[in-house]
Design a protein around this motif. Sequence first.
Motif, short mmCIF file in Angstrom:
data_model
loop_
_atom_site.label_atom_id
_atom_site.label_comp_id
_atom_site.label_asym_id
_atom_site.label_seq_id
_atom_site.Cartn_x
_atom_site.Cartn_y
_atom_site.Cartn_z
N THR A 126 0.85 -1.19 0.00
CA THR A 126 0.00 0.00 0.00
C THR A 126 0.89 1.24 0.00
N SER A 127 0.28 2.38 -0.32
CA SER A 127 1.03 3.62 -0.44
C SER A 127 1.59 4.07 0.91
N GLN A 128 2.82 4.55 0.88
CA GLN A 128 3.41 5.25 2.01
C GLN A 128 3.57 6.71 1.59
N VAL A 129 2.90 7.62 2.28
CA VAL A 129 2.83 9.01 1.87
C VAL A 129 3.54 9.89 2.90
N ASN A 130 4.31 10.87 2.41
CA ASN A 130 4.96 11.80 3.32
C ASN A 130 5.35 13.07 2.58
N ILE A 131 5.82 14.05 3.34
CA ILE A 131 6.26 15.32 2.78
C ILE A 131 7.73 15.21 2.37
N ILE A 132 8.09 15.79 1.24
CA ILE A 132 9.49 15.84 0.84
C ILE A 132 10.19 16.92 1.67
N ASP A 133 11.22 16.51 2.41
CA ASP A 133 11.98 17.47 3.20
C ASP A 133 13.45 17.12 3.12
N GLU A 134 14.26 17.75 3.94
CA GLU A 134 15.71 17.57 3.85
C GLU A 134 16.15 16.15 4.20
N GLN A 135 15.31 15.41 4.92
CA GLN A 135 15.65 14.04 5.27
C GLN A 135 15.34 13.04 4.15
N THR A 136 14.53 13.46 3.19
CA THR A 136 14.09 12.53 2.16
C THR A 136 15.26 11.98 1.35
N PHE A 137 16.16 12.87 0.93
CA PHE A 137 17.31 12.44 0.13
C PHE A 137 18.15 11.43 0.91
N ILE A 138 18.39 11.70 2.17
CA ILE A 138 19.21 10.82 3.00
C ILE A 138 18.54 9.44 3.12
N GLN A 139 17.24 9.43 3.35
CA GLN A 139 16.52 8.16 3.50
C GLN A 139 16.56 7.35 2.21
N TRP A 140 16.33 8.01 1.08
CA TRP A 140 16.28 7.28 -0.18
C TRP A 140 17.64 6.77 -0.61
N LYS A 141 18.66 7.61 -0.50
CA LYS A 141 19.97 7.17 -0.99
C LYS A 141 20.54 6.04 -0.15
N ASP A 142 20.14 5.96 1.12
CA ASP A 142 20.60 4.87 1.97
C ASP A 142 19.97 3.53 1.58
N ALA A 143 18.89 3.58 0.80
CA ALA A 143 18.14 2.36 0.47
C ALA A 143 18.62 1.69 -0.82
N TYR A 144 19.51 2.34 -1.58
CA TYR A 144 19.86 1.83 -2.90
C TYR A 144 21.37 1.79 -3.11
N GLU A 145 21.79 0.84 -3.92
CA GLU A 145 23.20 0.78 -4.32
C GLU A 145 23.28 1.19 -5.79
N GLN A 146 23.89 0.34 -6.64
CA GLN A 146 23.94 0.65 -8.08
C GLN A 146 22.52 0.59 -8.62
N THR A 147 22.07 1.67 -9.23
CA THR A 147 20.65 1.80 -9.53
C THR A 147 20.40 2.18 -10.98
N ILE A 148 19.33 1.60 -11.54
CA ILE A 148 18.74 2.12 -12.77
C ILE A 148 17.49 2.89 -12.35
#
Length: 196
Positions: A40-62
């Motif tokens: 199901t959808s996870q919804v939130n506001i884009i803030d300064e923590q968003t980049f940190i959270q997302w980049k920590d979740a991925y390695e080599q990415t397409i």
Amino acid sequence: MKAYKENIIQDIVGELGNVGIGSAATSLSSLLGRQILTTTSQVNIIDEQTFIQWKDAYEQTIGILFPLEKELNGFALFLMDEKNIREDIASIHGIDEQSENDEVLEVLMEISSILISSYLSAVASYSNLHLKIRQPAISRDMKESIINEALSNMLMLDDEAIYLIHSLKISHTYDLILMLSRKSILQVLTYLEVRE
């Protein structure tokens, strides 16, 4: 423009997202001939923590970035670990995992286009909105680059944007992230005659 509480905004966006991802999973299941699991959808506001959270979740990415226009503005970003998506494409289409990048990316663009088109068609049908996808951009890069590009583009459009994330599982799990302009969301709520 009418003001809405944040929980109302996020609930409606989440509801639209669940409609979209259900349709996308059905289309992909028909195309690939296998069950597609989703969250199901996870919804939130884009803030300064968003980049940190997302980049920590991925390695080599397409990443494939789809600009969205008309009555819902923003971007859809489909993120995949390159090794995993190669394995899944190989198992589905009989392509060798070491195939040329062009062959893999061609299949991937077809899958992604069907995914996004089905998603937005379902949202448009459910809400009577007019939506349009512009030419997508594909990137094979380290995680920080493609995620930073997506977030930078979104924040230039609207610095109070929100996002929703879905996970889809073929054999491996991938993420579909929608980043949406708050202004366009508020217009949609007004159009849908949403009340507090």
